[in-house]
Scaffold this motif. Structure first.
Motif, short mmCIF file in Angstrom:
data_model
loop_
_atom_site.label_atom_id
_atom_site.label_comp_id
_atom_site.label_asym_id
_atom_site.label_seq_id
_atom_site.Cartn_x
_atom_site.Cartn_y
_atom_site.Cartn_z
N GLY A 1 -20.16 -9.43 36.76
CA GLY A 1 -20.60 -10.56 37.56
C GLY A 1 -21.85 -10.19 38.34
N ILE A 2 -22.61 -11.18 38.72
CA ILE A 2 -23.74 -10.97 39.63
C ILE A 2 -23.33 -11.55 40.97
CG2 ILE A 2 -26.16 -11.44 40.12
CD1 ILE A 2 -26.63 -11.72 37.13
N ALA A 3 -23.14 -10.69 41.95
CA ALA A 3 -22.69 -11.13 43.27
C ALA A 3 -23.88 -11.59 44.10
CB ALA A 3 -21.97 -9.99 43.98
N VAL A 4 -23.76 -12.75 44.72
CA VAL A 4 -24.76 -13.24 45.67
C VAL A 4 -24.36 -12.69 47.03
CG1 VAL A 4 -25.84 -15.26 46.71
CG2 VAL A 4 -25.10 -15.33 44.31
N ILE A 5 -25.23 -11.89 47.63
CA ILE A 5 -24.85 -11.17 48.84
C ILE A 5 -25.69 -11.56 50.06
CG2 ILE A 5 -23.96 -9.19 47.57
CD1 ILE A 5 -26.57 -7.70 48.33
N VAL A 6 -25.04 -11.49 51.23
CA VAL A 6 -25.71 -11.73 52.51
C VAL A 6 -25.30 -10.64 53.49
CG1 VAL A 6 -25.88 -14.23 52.21
CG2 VAL A 6 -23.83 -13.25 53.29
#
Length: 308
Positions: free
Chosen positions: A273-278
């Motif tokens: 998966g490609i995690a969207v991170i903040v």
């Protein structure tokens, strides 16, 4: 009368002492509560997020398989017939490698980026996308939509250590390593039963595939102590080019192969998966695919544009 007065004074004195003691206790209790409130307020201030801040958008470099997959899956890549255009906003901060994305997001509470799910750690926060958590289980089930294959590719036929190593990767032993590292296995082959040949090979390419490849190499070399494998980390395009040119035996790509790379034989070794991170201070928990696209194309300028 004197005895009564003396007794009365003693009672009054005791009352004063007790009142002082209670006042002292009350003072301490108030002080502690005040301290707790102060601490809580501090904690609240730390976790509070200013949604009027401008979005600080972090993206990967051109040639990165993670970027190629991310922009295509989120609609940031615009297709018009045979023409493709990456519409990532021009003010995005471009960095090389997964660790650089994590470092930038960790150090800026207005930042947002994307990384390989297998590289996710507690220093940043992964957002849900369309109310689905970024987990290996959700990638495997297909519920988490921002996912891609981890491919290896080579030119011609493999032999010796290269062939034996690929056989190991696709065996149940190699796939167990992949699962343990947080990626999704793709093969249901039997246990490794290779020939354990002697020799040296080079594996090169994607910085997203590289961490799990390093673990696979370590595990394989414990079984085949006669093998020497050099791992070179760059990006997917560089890995495929090296495989085409014959400067590496096996290339790594965190995306599907492009039309210009079809001379190579590719094999999917895992899904990721490609995690969207903040930043961990960011109170955002979930984004839609349209919001992710708006952020990366520049349609959204400040955090309140997507937290309304």
């Amino acid at each position: 009368m004197k005895k009564t007065s003396t007794k009365l004074l003693s009672v009054l004195a005791a009352g004063v002492i007790m009142a002082s003691a209670f006042a002292g206790c009350g003072g301490n209790s108030s002080s502690t509560a005040s301290g707790d409130n102060s601490s809580n307020a501090g904690s609240s201030n730390t976790s509070a997020f200013d949604t009027s801040k401008s979005l600080s958008v972090i993206t990967r470099e051109q040639g990165s398989g993670t970027r190629d997959a991310f922009v295509e899956l989120t609609g940031v890549l615009v297709k018009d017939g045979d023409t493709k255009k990456d519409t990532t906003r021009t003010d995005a901060v471009t960095v090389n490698g997964t660790e650089a994305v994590i470092t930038n997001v960790k150090g800026n509470d207005a930042a947002i980026g994307y990384i390989s799910l297998g590289s996710l750690n507690d220093s940043v926060k992964a957002l849900k996308v369309e109310d689905v958590d970024a987990t290996a289980e959700n990638v495997k089930s297909g519920e988490y939509k921002i996912s891609r294959p981890f491919n290896i590719a080579y030119k011609g036929d493999l032999s010796g250590v290269a062939k034996d190593f690929v056989d190991y990767i696709l065996s149940s032993d190699g796939q167990a390593v992949i699962s343990k590292e947080g990626y999704v296995s793709v093969s249901e082959n039997a246990a490794y039963a290779g020939t354990k040949p002697e020799g040296k090979i080079t594996v090169a390419g994607s910085s997203s595939v590289s961490p799990v490849m390093e673990k696979l190499i370590e595990a394989y070399k414990q079984i085949n102590t006669k093998a020497e494998i050099e791992l070179q980390t760059s990006d997917s395009s560089a890995g495929m080019q090296s495989a085409l040119e014959g400067t590496c035996d096996i290339g790594m790509a965190s995306r599907e192969l492009k039309d210009t790379e079809t001379a190579l034989t590719s094999t999917t070794i895992a899904k990721d998966g490609i995690a969207v991170i903040v930043n961990t201070n960011n109170t955002t928990e979930n984004l839609t695919m349209d919001q992710v696209k708006a952020i990366y194309t520049g349609e959204a300028k400040v955090w309140s544009d997507i937290t309304k």
